[in-house]
Design a protein around this motif. Sequence first.
Motif: not given
Lengths: 109, 120
Positions: A7, A9-10, A86, A109, A12, A104-107
């Motif tokens: 946790s 999942g994503t 990820v 922001k 930002s 966990t996708r780190l995107e």
Amino acid sequence: EIVLTQSPGTLSLSPGERATLSCRASQSISSSDLAWYRQKPGQAPRLLIYGTSGRATGIPDRFSGIGSGTDFTLTISRLEPEDFAVYYCQQYGSSPPITFGQGTRLEIK
Amino acid sequence: QVQLVQSGAEVKKPGASVKVSCKTSGYTFSNFAVHWVRQAPGQRLEWMGWINAGNGITKYSQRFQDRVTITRDTSASTAYMEMSSLRSEDTAVYYCARDPLGGSVYFDSWGQGTLVTVSS
């Protein structure tokens, strides 16, 4: 089978910020048996952390890991552009001996 | 430097077999284990099995033990993964990965991946 649940999942965030990623195991595992990987699109995973807190060769000190029992955390202190990817945790234990979290996708922001 | 170089992409029909190779260099092959991990589209990584490159002992995930065979050729520093009775759900990228055999299991180097597509 030990199930690893990651946790969020994503996540930002912006470059320079701090990221905290969680990995929870369905039963207790040894701290020596928990690793973290980063996977960029179209690439193989890369080992970041082994044994909960050991940094792999070439991994900068902005990556750190901590945890015990069923709760483990990967922290990236100051996000660089290459960190947006990820992240997977992985454990070695009971049968099947090796399982991975769902990622966990780190995107940006 | 340590390298694991896998064979190229494969397209197979349901029921066929596929054999993927993983040629290693830059380290003493027999001092490590080689694992196989697959990743279906949009799915998590899934461990399939391993081989101790030194003594040839293998261990498989129960999910794959009836269909997967992992072997190695020490003279070529190469590991192989063969999967039989392919079905569409086996469409995935297959990775080999090196395990330092340091007590626990983790993967410190990976191949580039081999896409296996199963389609009629």
